[in-house]
Motif scaffolding. Structure first.
Motif, PDB file in Angstrom:
ATOM      1  N   PRO A 181      60.737  44.267  52.674  1.00 58.01           N
ATOM      2  CA  PRO A 181      61.330  44.972  53.820  1.00 58.01           C
ATOM      3  C   PRO A 181      62.848  44.888  53.835  1.00 58.01           C
ATOM      4  O   PRO A 181      63.517  45.847  54.231  1.00 58.01           O
ATOM      5  CB  PRO A 181      60.716  44.246  55.025  1.00 58.01           C
ATOM      6  N   ASP A 182      63.404  43.756  53.394  1.00 56.96           N
ATOM      7  CA  ASP A 182      64.864  43.631  53.335  1.00 56.96           C
ATOM      8  C   ASP A 182      65.457  44.625  52.343  1.00 56.96           C
ATOM      9  O   ASP A 182      66.494  45.243  52.616  1.00 56.96           O
ATOM     10  CB  ASP A 182      65.264  42.204  52.930  1.00 56.96           C
ATOM     11  N   GLU A 183      64.811  44.756  51.177  1.00 58.00           N
ATOM     12  CA  GLU A 183      65.303  45.694  50.164  1.00 58.00           C
ATOM     13  C   GLU A 183      65.208  47.131  50.665  1.00 58.00           C
ATOM     14  O   GLU A 183      66.121  47.938  50.450  1.00 58.00           O
ATOM     15  CB  GLU A 183      64.514  45.521  48.869  1.00 58.00           C
ATOM     16  N   LEU A 184      64.127  47.467  51.333  1.00 57.04           N
ATOM     17  CA  LEU A 184      63.964  48.819  51.866  1.00 57.04           C
ATOM     18  C   LEU A 184      64.971  49.080  52.979  1.00 57.04           C
ATOM     19  O   LEU A 184      65.572  50.156  53.044  1.00 57.04           O
ATOM     20  CB  LEU A 184      62.541  48.995  52.392  1.00 57.04           C
TER      21      LEU A 184
ATOM     22  N   ASP B 240      61.646  46.479  61.428  1.00 57.88           N
ATOM     23  CA  ASP B 240      61.086  47.817  61.609  1.00 57.88           C
ATOM     24  C   ASP B 240      60.411  48.299  60.323  1.00 57.88           C
ATOM     25  O   ASP B 240      59.333  48.909  60.366  1.00 57.88           O
ATOM     26  CB  ASP B 240      62.175  48.807  62.016  1.00 57.88           C
ATOM     27  N   CYS B 241      61.037  48.036  59.184  1.00 57.85           N
ATOM     28  CA  CYS B 241      60.436  48.419  57.904  1.00 57.85           C
ATOM     29  C   CYS B 241      59.121  47.681  57.689  1.00 57.85           C
ATOM     30  O   CYS B 241      58.144  48.255  57.197  1.00 57.85           O
ATOM     31  CB  CYS B 241      61.407  48.123  56.757  1.00 57.85           C
ATOM     32  N   SER B 242      59.099  46.416  58.053  1.00 62.42           N
ATOM     33  CA  SER B 242      57.884  45.616  57.904  1.00 62.42           C
ATOM     34  C   SER B 242      56.746  46.194  58.750  1.00 62.42           C
ATOM     35  O   SER B 242      55.605  46.324  58.280  1.00 62.42           O
ATOM     36  CB  SER B 242      58.158  44.170  58.306  1.00 62.42           C
TER      37      SER B 242
ATOM     38  N   GLY C 189      51.841  49.591  59.354  1.00 60.24           N
ATOM     39  CA  GLY C 189      51.188  50.733  59.973  1.00 60.24           C
ATOM     40  C   GLY C 189      50.737  51.767  58.959  1.00 60.24           C
ATOM     41  O   GLY C 189      49.647  52.339  59.083  1.00 60.24           O
ATOM     42  N   LEU C 190      51.548  52.012  57.920  1.00 62.46           N
ATOM     43  CA  LEU C 190      51.185  52.981  56.892  1.00 62.46           C
ATOM     44  C   LEU C 190      49.970  52.515  56.092  1.00 62.46           C
ATOM     45  O   LEU C 190      49.121  53.325  55.702  1.00 62.46           O
ATOM     46  CB  LEU C 190      52.376  53.218  55.956  1.00 62.46           C
ATOM     47  N   ILE C 191      49.883  51.213  55.871  1.00 62.77           N
ATOM     48  CA  ILE C 191      48.725  50.660  55.162  1.00 62.77           C
ATOM     49  C   ILE C 191      47.486  50.769  56.035  1.00 62.77           C
ATOM     50  O   ILE C 191      46.412  51.187  55.570  1.00 62.77           O
ATOM     51  CB  ILE C 191      48.993  49.201  54.752  1.00 62.77           C
ATOM     52  N   GLN C 192      47.618  50.434  57.312  1.00 57.09           N
ATOM     53  CA  GLN C 192      46.481  50.491  58.231  1.00 57.09           C
ATOM     54  C   GLN C 192      45.964  51.914  58.397  1.00 57.09           C
ATOM     55  O   GLN C 192      44.758  52.135  58.526  1.00 57.09           O
ATOM     56  CB  GLN C 192      46.874  49.921  59.598  1.00 57.09           C
TER      57      GLN C 192
ATOM     58  N   PHE D  27      56.995  49.160  67.083  1.00 58.24           N
ATOM     59  CA  PHE D  27      56.238  48.174  67.872  1.00 58.24           C
ATOM     60  C   PHE D  27      54.997  48.815  68.491  1.00 58.24           C
ATOM     61  O   PHE D  27      53.920  48.214  68.512  1.00 58.24           O
ATOM     62  CB  PHE D  27      57.122  47.588  68.963  1.00 58.24           C
ATOM     63  N   GLU D  28      55.142  50.039  69.016  1.00 58.62           N
ATOM     64  CA  GLU D  28      54.006  50.735  69.619  1.00 58.62           C
ATOM     65  C   GLU D  28      52.961  51.079  68.567  1.00 58.62           C
ATOM     66  O   GLU D  28      51.747  50.984  68.832  1.00 58.62           O
ATOM     67  CB  GLU D  28      54.496  51.987  70.344  1.00 58.62           C
ATOM     68  N   CYS D  29      53.407  51.481  67.378  1.00 54.58           N
ATOM     69  CA  CYS D  29      52.466  51.759  66.290  1.00 54.58           C
ATOM     70  C   CYS D  29      51.682  50.504  65.929  1.00 54.58           C
ATOM     71  O   CYS D  29      50.462  50.549  65.694  1.00 54.58           O
ATOM     72  CB  CYS D  29      53.205  52.281  65.063  1.00 54.58           C
TER      73      CYS D  29
END
Length: 230
Positions: free
Chosen positions: A54-57, A67-69, A74-77, A138-140
């Protein structure tokens, strides 16, 4: 800029983006920050880093590392991104689920014309339509927790959202209280919610005086509204 710097920049490569994805990503349930994140993941993969942190992204985006984390989770879920094991102790991202979703979207158009089964991605879309804006990371994550950890049925989540709209308290905290109360009462279906609503209205006529009610400790009580009768 020196010529050597310019040549070095071009040697970093580029990301090929199918026009059909650019035209249809909102219909797939993707938000702009998520789309950019997926492109950054793809670029990292092409540059030999199949599992960016996430830091690299975040270093290549306007989004923070937390937020990236949350977006990655969420994208994986929601089935847009997957983690695979490439060697013992090593993992990598793959965008194969994204292409699978895009293929099914393009090749099964008749499914879009009929009433679809409630999926994770359409549930996110329903919330965004009610809130009138994209959901925050956060909502996602909260919506993902309701589905994956609390195991709330999608229809029950939609019902809690609808009730919060009618009550004029459209926020995730209030919806969470509704789901908490329904789970405490063992409510898992719309019919059970209707029954609980009838019991609530009956109890309203036999409620305690205001002075007695004010002396009771707060216990996360959530009222039921008439939308169940509509």
């Amino acid at each position: 800029m020196k010529k050597e710097q310019f040549i070095s920049m071009q040697m970093e490569g580029s990301v090929s983006l199918p026009a059909v994805l650019l035209l249809n990503y909102p219909k797939l349930g993707l938000l702009e920050p998520e789309m950019i994140l997926l492109l950054q993941v793809q670029l990292f993969i092409q540059q030999g880093n199949p599992f960016p942190t996430p830091d690299e992204l975040s270093g290549r985006m306007s989004s923070s590392s937390p937020d990236c984390s949350m977006m990655l989770r969420g994208l994986i879920q929601r089935g847009f991104l997957k983690i695979e094991e490439q060697e013992v102790g090593y993992e990598k991202y793959t965008l194969e689920p994204l292409w699978d979703k895009l293929f099914r979207f393009l090749t099964v158009p008749e499914q879009q014309e009929c009433e679809p089964e409630i999926t994770d991605e359409s549930l996110y879309t329903v919330f965004e339509q009610e809130f009138g804006r994209p959901l925050s990371p956060f909502e996602c994550e909260t919506l993902g927790i309701w589905m994956d950890q609390d195991h709330h049925d999608h229809e029950i989540i939609k019902a809690a959202l609808r009730e919060s709209v009618i009550s004029g308290k459209l926020n995730f905290r209030y919806i969470d209280r509704i789901l908490f109360e329904w789970k405490r009462k063992g409510i898992k279906t719309i019919e059970q919610a209707k029954q609980s609503s009838r019991q609530f209205r009956y109890a309203q006529g036999k409620s305690k005086p205001a002075a007695d009610a004010a002396s009771e400790p707060y216990q996360r009580k959530v009222p039921f509204y008439n939308w169940l009768e509509n």
